[in-house]
Design an enzyme around this catalytic site. Structure first.
Site, PDB file in Angstrom:
ATOM      1  N   HIS A  58      -3.907  -5.390   1.290  1.00 16.22           N
ATOM      2  CA  HIS A  58      -3.678  -5.599   2.714  1.00 16.22           C
ATOM      3  C   HIS A  58      -4.796  -6.515   3.181  1.00 16.22           C
ATOM      4  CE1 HIS A  58      -6.276  -1.941   2.730  1.00 16.22           C
ATOM      5  NE2 HIS A  58      -6.859  -2.565   3.732  1.00 16.22           N
ATOM      6  N   CYS A  83       0.815  -1.217   0.000  1.00 19.32           N
ATOM      7  CA  CYS A  83       0.000   0.000   0.000  1.00 19.32           C
ATOM      8  C   CYS A  83       0.858   1.280   0.000  1.00 19.32           C
ATOM      9  CB  CYS A  83      -0.963  -0.056   1.173  1.00 19.32           C
ATOM     10  SG  CYS A  83      -2.409   0.957   0.927  1.00 19.32           S
ATOM     11  N   ARG A 124     -11.997   6.874  -4.612  1.00 19.84           N
ATOM     12  CA  ARG A 124     -10.967   6.095  -3.975  1.00 19.84           C
ATOM     13  C   ARG A 124     -11.201   4.637  -4.336  1.00 19.84           C
ATOM     14  NH1 ARG A 124      -7.535   7.760   0.285  1.00 19.84           N
ATOM     15  NH2 ARG A 124      -6.857   5.871   1.349  1.00 19.84           N
TER      16      ARG A 124
END
Ligand SMILES: [Zn+2]
Lengths: 248, 464
Positions: A195, A96, A133
């Site tokens: 993640h 990330c 996003r």
């Protein structure tokens, strides 16, 4: 004497927002179950990195504010050692926010450019807070199997000719939502947006990373089989949930 | 005026109808209907509340704090209007106001009416501009639902902007033990009231993995702590710029903990003290009581009102609730985020109640789509005491894997079906022992209904 995996966890306090601790727990567990020793050093801002000591260097995700602090430290304190380590065959796993900093640069939502360490031929551009996003479950085709996880990033990552994606997006957004690429890899350097935590429920990928890391000092090392029934079930369930929901 | 009464009537009809048809609480739908018909409904009706409004926001403890505050205000003779079933967006507030009004949209008993609304973190700006509150309580700021808000920093930013735009008459009630909330209180000319824990004997030894916001908001240096209570809450200071935890006007000076209760001494402004036994356990509930006491005191409640109100407190639905089913004492505790769940695990372990547990991990929108947070929870706290564990919910296998890492053999402990999982956990709990049920939000709604059915209790929306 037992073989040992030596891990450096960079910025564990600053770069740990998405349960990255699970990745470290996973490395430790998968080593110890096989009778391998596990050594962990946590290095924060200002602390020097030894370029020839570790087998694996891990860096996790963060909020933008913290990412700026880390970018500064990578530039001033750890960047050279990190590049040298990779020259020495040390494996790097970056997730990330950490992944974004492994590239050439990261242009933030405000347009500021954070220089990366340049280990991967890629760059990341945040189109601004008004743009969507990339958030959600993600499934990636990797090495004849799948990787599962969760992604949550505003930045869009683009690869240059010197890097290839880690895998191909089956469900989710990946690097930029356009070219179906997820993550980036080159010899010994793995970067990904996954993640969730990444390693525990992707045991094959975890072993791939561990084996690559150990190979530097123990040529031809093979990892023993261990009981992965819960891991495999969690992996399969995550694939099914992501795909099943995508149809709806 | 006509639009308002149409909106209110429509809301009342929708609420009653959805309850009668068994669609659940019907707590958000009526508000949505009312807002559609009259977008000004909230500000219009809030203006009729004779004693104004108080808002309660923060990551953890909103519902319980608001409920405790209502108890205190009731014991001081007021009649609170509240979005009590945890519907904390604008439509939930609209529904609550509609509920307390006549069919023509007039609030009854105006001069005794005060709004006590729990407000979703990101909804605060709209709630403030529509309700013009007298006071705002900020409980704490933890990482929670990152998939929805993006980042903790995002919520902090929204709150800062809201506070910057506040009228100077509004009292901002802040948790001094939370460094990011203390930072909110620095705006010049702001009327603040700080609360915090003073009793250092309850501190835990080191920061948990779940801790966040450990950095100085002024100079960026890592904060140092002389006491840590839970998550990143504690007595903090920055050695870089000498900023430190502000002094508190309302503080807990001593705590005695019992398995099912807390005995608290709270210092109030003007050298007053409130002393009471709260029928709730866990340090997080000590914070909730403290926040409620601070807000009540800012609104003019006496120490007697505070004592009386808190002594009679009952647990908020699903947050900490006990039922007796087939000779087992079943307790439901909502799991939301790492800091909250850590504190729950610590409390049940300390109280000797952690032998039989069933976890329900869902990842619907109201739970948070991202379940990574379970890796920041110290399930290791349970090793040594947990004997019977059952794992369920949409992401049961993720939970099973996390628990495997904490040392529990979970391969045969997964039961995806909610009812079967609950039944299995109950059957395997020896008679006379407690069963702890730990669901995420959407799982809690199902679990709560099943348990209520088995125990013969009324459903939550019929309660206070
Ligand atoms: Zn400072």
């Amino acid at each position: 004497m037992a073989k040992k995996l030596r891990v450096a966890h960079l910025y564990p306090k600053l770069m740990n927002i998405y349960g990255d601790r699970g990745n470290i727990l996973c490395l430790k567990r998968r080593c110890e179950e096989r009778g391998l020793d596990f050594e962990l050093d946590e290095l924060s801002v200002g602390e020097k990195l030894k370029s020839d000591h570790y087998d694996l260097i891990f860096i996790g995700g963060a909020q933008d504010v913290d990412q700026r602090r880390v970018a500064g430290d990578l530039r001033e304190v750890k960047g050279d050692a990190l590049r040298e380590a990779v020259e020495n065959g040390v494996v790097v796993l970056a997730v990330c926010g950490g992944y974004q900093l492994m590239g050439r640069y990261y242009r933030t939502a405000e347009g500021a450019e954070l220089p990366g360490v340049g280990l991967l031929d890629m760059w990341t551009i945040h189109p601004g807070e008004a743009d969507k996003r990339f958030i959600g479950n993600i499934v990636v085709e990797w090495n004849g199997g799948t990787l599962v996880g969760f992604e949550n990033h505003g930045g869009r990552t683009y690869l240059g000719d010197g890097a290839r994606p880690l895998g191909k997006v089956v469900y989710g957004f990946g690097n930029n939502g356009e070219d179906a690429g997820e993550g980036a890899a080159r010899a010994g350097v793995f970067g990904t947006y996954l993640h969730g935590s990444l390693l525990p429920k992707n045991p094959k990928f975890a072993d791939h990373v561990i084996q690559a890391a150990l190979s530097r000092r123990y040529e031809g090392i093979e990892l023993d089989e261990i009981d992965d029934r819960v891991e495999e079930a969690a992996h399969a369930a995550a694939v099914q949930l992501a795909m099943g929901r995508s149809i709806i | 005026m006509i639009r308002r009464s149409v909106a209110v009537a429509a809301a009342k009809l929708t609420g009653g109808l959805s309850r009668r048809l068994g669609f659940g609480g019907g707590t958000a739908l009526p508000g949505l209907v009312a807002e559609r018909i009259d977008p000004e409904i909230v500000s219009d009706m809030a203006a009729q509340l004779g004693r104004g409004s108080v808002l309660v926001t923060g990551t953890n403890g909103k519902t319980t704090t608001a409920r405790l505050l209502r108890g205190i205000l009731r014991s001081s003779g007021l009649s609170p209007v509240a979005n009590s079933a945890g519907s904390n967006m604008m439509r939930g507030i609209a529904a609550a106001l509609a509920e307390s009004a006549t069919w023509t949209g007039d609030i009854r008993q105006r001069d005794r009416r005060i709004g006590v609304f729990e407000v979703d973190e990101a909804t605060l700006p709209q709630a403030v501009s529509a309700l013009r509150p007298r006071a705002i309580v900020f409980t704490n700021l933890f990482r929670d639902q990152l998939d929805r808000y993006g980042e903790v920093e995002y919520v902090g930013g929204i709150w800062r902007e809201t506070i910057d735009g506040l009228d100077a008459k509004v009292t901002v009630i802040l948790n001094a033990d939370d460094p990011s909330l203390a930072a909110l209180g620095r705006r010049a000319g702001l009327r603040t009231l700080f609360f915090g824990l003073e009793d250092e004997s309850l501190a835990i030894e080191k920061l948990e993995h779940a801790a966040d916001a450990r950095w100085c908001s002024i100079c960026g240096r890592e904060l140092s702590y002389s006491a840590i209570y839970y998550g990143h809450l504690g007595h903090w200071r920055c050695e870089g710029c000498d900023t430190s935890r502000p002094g508190v006007e309302v503080g807990i000076t001593s705590i005695e903990t019992f398995p099912e209760a807390l005995s608290l001494t709270v210092s109030l402004p003007n050298d007053q003290t409130a002393q009471f036994k709260l029928p709730l356990s866990g340090l997080y509930n000590a914070y909730n009581a403290l926040a409620a006491a601070a807000a009540a005191s800012a609104l003019g409640a006496t120490n007697h009102d505070i004592e009386r109100g808190l002594r009679h407190a009952s647990a908020t639905f699903g947050r900490q609730e006990r039922l007796t089913i087939e000779g087992r004492d079943v307790e439901v505790i909502l799991a939301k985020n790492p800091a909250g769940l850590n504190e729950v695990l610590r409390t049940i372990t300390n109280n000797g109640r952690s032998e039989n547990i069933v976890f329900f991990l869902n990842d619907d929108i109201a739970d948070g789509r991202d379940i990574s947070w379970i890796w920041d929870v110290d399930f290791e706290l349970l090793s040594g005491s947990l004997k019977n564990v059952t794992v369920s919910g949409i992401r049961a296998w993720d939970m099973a894997l996390r628990l495997k890492y904490a040392g529990f053999d979970t391969f045969d402990r997964v039961e995806l079906d909610t009812e079967r999982a609950l039944r299995k956990a109950l059957t395997e709990t020896p008679e006379g022992e407690p069963l702890i049920v730990v669901p995420t939000y959407t799982a809690m709604l199902d679990v709560r209904e099943m348990l209520a059915r088995w125990a013969g209790k009324k459903a939550f929306w019929q309660e206070d």
